[in-house]
Design a protein around this motif. Structure first.
Motif, PDB file in Angstrom:
ATOM      1  N   UNK A   1       0.808  -1.211   0.000  1.00 43.25           N
ATOM      2  CA  UNK A   1       0.000   0.000   0.000  1.00 43.25           C
ATOM      3  C   UNK A   1       0.843   1.263   0.000  1.00 43.25           C
ATOM      4  N   UNK A   2       1.929   1.265   0.761  1.00 42.14           N
ATOM      5  CA  UNK A   2       2.829   2.423   0.800  1.00 42.14           C
ATOM      6  C   UNK A   2       3.406   2.698  -0.583  1.00 42.14           C
ATOM      7  N   UNK A   3       3.831   1.648  -1.266  1.00 44.27           N
ATOM      8  CA  UNK A   3       4.411   1.817  -2.603  1.00 44.27           C
ATOM      9  C   UNK A   3       3.356   2.244  -3.620  1.00 44.27           C
ATOM     10  N   UNK A   4       2.172   1.704  -3.508  1.00 44.87           N
ATOM     11  CA  UNK A   4       1.075   2.104  -4.392  1.00 44.87           C
ATOM     12  C   UNK A   4       0.767   3.592  -4.219  1.00 44.87           C
ATOM     13  N   UNK A   5       0.743   4.065  -2.974  1.00 47.82           N
ATOM     14  CA  UNK A   5       0.504   5.490  -2.707  1.00 47.82           C
ATOM     15  C   UNK A   5       1.637   6.350  -3.251  1.00 47.82           C
ATOM     16  N   UNK A   6       2.872   5.835  -3.174  1.00 49.36           N
ATOM     17  CA  UNK A   6       4.013   6.592  -3.687  1.00 49.36           C
ATOM     18  C   UNK A   6       3.908   6.796  -5.191  1.00 49.36           C
ATOM     19  N   UNK A   7       3.441   5.781  -5.907  1.00 46.73           N
ATOM     20  CA  UNK A   7       3.259   5.906  -7.352  1.00 46.73           C
ATOM     21  C   UNK A   7       2.156   6.906  -7.661  1.00 46.73           C
ATOM     22  N   UNK A   8       1.060   6.832  -6.913  1.00 44.11           N
ATOM     23  CA  UNK A   8      -0.051   7.763  -7.139  1.00 44.11           C
ATOM     24  C   UNK A   8       0.379   9.199  -6.866  1.00 44.11           C
ATOM     25  N   UNK A   9       1.182   9.412  -5.824  1.00 43.42           N
ATOM     26  CA  UNK A   9       1.645  10.761  -5.483  1.00 43.42           C
ATOM     27  C   UNK A   9       2.571  11.330  -6.552  1.00 43.42           C
ATOM     28  N   UNK A  10       3.251  10.444  -7.266  1.00 45.76           N
ATOM     29  CA  UNK A  10       4.170  10.889  -8.321  1.00 45.76           C
ATOM     30  C   UNK A  10       3.434  11.173  -9.626  1.00 45.76           C
ATOM     31  N   UNK A  11       2.114  10.939  -9.642  1.00 49.81           N
ATOM     32  CA  UNK A  11       1.279  11.196 -10.827  1.00 49.81           C
ATOM     33  C   UNK A  11       1.812  10.435 -12.043  1.00 49.81           C
ATOM     34  N   UNK A  12       2.215   9.190 -11.804  1.00 44.55           N
ATOM     35  CA  UNK A  12       2.702   8.346 -12.884  1.00 44.55           C
ATOM     36  C   UNK A  12       1.612   7.369 -13.295  1.00 44.55           C
TER      37      UNK A  12
END
Length: 229
Positions: free
Chosen positions: A197-208
């Motif tokens: 979940x942490x990594x999924x949120x990191x990708x979403x925050x990067x707008x990728x």
């Protein structure tokens, strides 16, 4: 457009192919003594080949009844045209008795970020727990591999790194506890899902955006243990 990305077949019966980001199956090994988490900075070099190999090994016997070790590694490769990543945990208990049983625990977390499409990806994740003439012994081996694959390079921000470090600390605390193996597997599995979940949120925050319908985060998991789970 055709996606040329490849995940090569497993080279070992213990290997599992990458699976889509989602709920992890129950069952996990525990950690008791841990090495510090390692985090590499994302590379800014042109597309290239990336190689990563992480492993953890423990061996308990009648001279060393309890042997525990874990690895928690973050590798940020940036843009690559091919990647070969390997993660492995091996635990052995040998020659102990029911009156003086052994406990051997090996646990490896590998987090890899990479970017570039098409990317030729070979991901291998292994675990093996072996009891050798060891009555009443607990032997656990768990390997988790998290691959963050995006079209453009992303860097895990400091808040993401702090969250991952917190998960690692909680893994250590669980492993040092006297919790039965079956309960440890369930609890640590939940922490592994938290990492996803942490990594999924990191990708979403990067707008990728996800590319060609493929998830940006995939999880590769393998567990082995005695007594059986």
């Amino acid at each position: 457009m055709t996606d040329h990305r490849k995940t090569h077949p497993a080279r070992n019966p213990l290997a599992q192919h990458l699976v889509r980001f989602g709920v992890l199956a129950a069952g996990v090994a525990s950690v008791a003594a841990a090495a510090p988490a390692q985090a590499s900075a994302p590379t800014t070099s042109p597309a290239r080949s990336a190689v990563a190999s992480d492993h953890t090994f423990t061996h308990a016997d009648n001279l060393h009844h309890t042997q525990v070790k874990d690895s928690f590694t973050v590798r940020q490769f940036g843009r690559v045209n091919s990647a070969d990543v390997r993660n492995q945990a091996l635990a052995v208990s040998a020659g102990c008795s029911a009156d003086a049983h052994c406990r051997s625990v090996a646990f490896s977390f590998q987090i890899v970020t990479l970017a570039g499409h098409p990317t030729h990806l070979n991901a291998l994740n292994l675990s093996d727990a072996a009891n050798q003439h060891c009555t009443g012994c607990q032997t656990l081996a768990g390997a988790y591999q998290f691959v963050v694959d995006t079209s453009k390079p992303i860097a895990l921000r400091s808040d993401t790194q702090r969250k991952l470090a917190d998960v690692h600390r909680r893994l250590d605390a669980l492993a040092r506890s006297a919790m039965p193996a079956a309960d440890l597997k369930e609890r640590v599995d939940a922490l592994a899902a938290e990492v996803s979940g942490i990594l999924h949120d990191a990708v979403a925050a990067a707008h990728t955006p996800e590319t060609d319908g493929q998830p940006a985060v995939t999880v590769h998991r393998h567990m082995d243990g005695w007594p059986g789970h």
